[in-house]
Write an enzyme that holds these catalytic residues in place. Structure first.
Site, PDB file in Angstrom:
ATOM      1  N   TYR A 151       0.865  -1.171   0.000  1.00  0.00           N
ATOM      2  CA  TYR A 151       0.000   0.000   0.000  1.00  0.00           C
ATOM      3  C   TYR A 151       0.906   1.226   0.000  1.00  0.00           C
ATOM      4  CZ  TYR A 151      -3.853  -3.090   1.438  1.00  0.00           C
ATOM      5  OH  TYR A 151      -4.802  -4.090   1.509  1.00  0.00           O
ATOM      6  N   LYS A 210     -11.956  -5.552   3.039  1.00  0.00           N
ATOM      7  CA  LYS A 210     -12.982  -6.067   3.937  1.00  0.00           C
ATOM      8  C   LYS A 210     -14.292  -6.450   3.266  1.00  0.00           C
ATOM      9  CE  LYS A 210     -10.370  -5.897   7.393  1.00  0.00           C
ATOM     10  NZ  LYS A 210      -9.766  -7.179   7.742  1.00  0.00           N
ATOM     11  N   TYR A 238      -6.511  -6.131  10.212  1.00  0.00           N
ATOM     12  CA  TYR A 238      -6.249  -6.569   8.841  1.00  0.00           C
ATOM     13  C   TYR A 238      -6.493  -8.073   8.679  1.00  0.00           C
ATOM     14  CZ  TYR A 238      -4.110  -6.473   4.213  1.00  0.00           C
ATOM     15  OH  TYR A 238      -3.896  -6.556   2.849  1.00  0.00           O
TER      16      TYR A 238
END
Length: 390
Positions: free
Chosen positions: A200, A297, A385
């Protein structure tokens, strides 16, 4: 036609619910607006929480996942070339698994085929009648003819734009939403991943993500303005922009020659609809909530919703107890809002917001610096996470 549970939506949420209900001896019928080929052609998320892996395994669709899924011990964050690896395994004792949503859907279809079940494809749901009674009816059109599916319960697994959520009365339904001023331009390519773990990356030009589907297929994203059109981008332009935003050594080592399988732009939003149950109608997955993809998610929340809903329906049909269906919405929403918070916070930290001033940008950097400094902060991120328990 009659069944115990009418399931609207033949994506992973609907198919998984049907499979779990079957294992509990509960009949269901799945209605899907699109064709099977269309459903299997959709490109979606590819990171599974440990809890999702467990549920899929218990549903009897975990063999290929176990053989082909890629366990990841960590995930990396980059801030203008400053690197931070979050050691998921060391901080939490568990991992995530990279396995594409398309593959999950394919495995669920195979399970339905093996037990001789059928998804009614190209079935457009026109309305849901009697949601406040014990005998709801789903009215749908297929091949020009109108049909009625009678059930004891209806499970709306039909996504953000489906009819299920709209079947809840306006006086009952309450919606919470934040639309972001940007989207993700994604490219799926038949090339080896740029790095062994997800990266990321925050950059002054905007966010970027290096991901993968397998050892041979990679998935990359760059932040673009929400009004951006995929037609304005060539693969070469995408690769050039991605290289500017990710760590220099990763960009230098990237291999980009290979077939581009798909390019698309996805807008980002945070959205929750409450409650997730009204009368005989339940909502699960994207029908009830949307999260920015930053925290990976979306699919995982759909799995946890289905886990709670299956458990409630199993208890109702096999023991006569209604406590599970009565508490479904509250139970599911408690986890939904925690995941919404996590996805929102990562999105806030890692993206370039056009309206942010110098103070807010320093706050973004301070959030990243706190992760670098504090093992406690890294552990909190890691716990979210890999997935909160359900």
């Amino acid at each position: 036609m009659k069944t115990q549970v009418a399931i609207i939506g033949g994506g992973p949420a609907g198919l998984l619910l049907s499979q779990l209900l079957h294992l509990s001896g509960i009949d269901s019928v799945v209605l899907e607006r699109r064709s099977r080929d269309y459903v299997l052609g959709r490109i979606r998320a590819g990171v599974l929480e440990s809890g999702s892996v467990k549920v899929l395994t218990e549903a009897g669709v975990g063999d290929r996942l176990a053989a082909e899924g890629q366990p990841h011990d960590g995930v990396e964050f980059s801030w203008h070339d400053e690197r931070l690896r979050i050691d998921l395994a060391a901080l939490t004792g568990t991992t995530v698994t990279v396995y594409g949503q398309t593959e999950v859907t394919r495995d669920l279809y195979a399970a339905l085929d093996a037990r001789g079940a059928e998804v009614i494809h190209e079935a457009e749901v026109l309305r849901i009648e009697g949601v406040e009674t014990d005998a709801p009816v789903v009215v749908y059109r297929q091949n020009g003819a109108e049909h009625r599916l009678e059930a004891r319960f209806v499970a709306g697994c039909d996504g953000f734009h489906g009819p299920s959520r709209k079947a809840m009365p306006d006086g009952v339904r309450q919606e919470f939403e934040r639309a972001y001023p940007f989207g993700w331009l994604g490219l799926l390519s038949k090339t080896p991943p740029a790095a062994p773990e997800l990266i990321y990356a925050a950059h002054e030009r905007g966010f970027a993500l290096c991901s993968m589907r397998s050892d041979e297929v990679s998935r990359y994203y760059v932040q673009v303005p929400v009004e951006e059109k995929v037609e304005d981008w060539t693969p070469d332009r995408f690769w050039d922009e991605l290289r500017r935003r990710i760590p220099a050594d990763v960009a230098d080592g990237m291999v980009t020659e290979g077939e581009v399988l798909e390019m698309s732009v996805a807008p980002l939003r945070s959205f929750v609809s409450e409650p997730m149950r009204h009368g005989s109608l339940f909502l699960a997955g994207d029908a009830a909530h949307i999260v920015p993809p930053t925290g990976a998610k979306g699919l995982n929340l759909a799995v946890s919703d289905v886990y709670y809903l299956h458990r409630a329906l199993d208890r109702f049909f096999n023991t006569g107890a209604a406590d599970g269906i009565d508490s479904y919405s509250e139970t599911a929403l408690a986890r939904v809002w925690k995941s919404e918070r996590f996805s929102w916070s990562l999105t806030q930290m890692m993206h370039d917001f056009p309206q942010l001033g110098p103070f807010e940008k320093r706050m973004q950097k301070a959030e990243f610096d706190d992760l670098v400094r504090s093992e406690t902060a890294r552990k909190g991120l890691a716990e979210n996470y890999i997935g909160l328990p359900f």
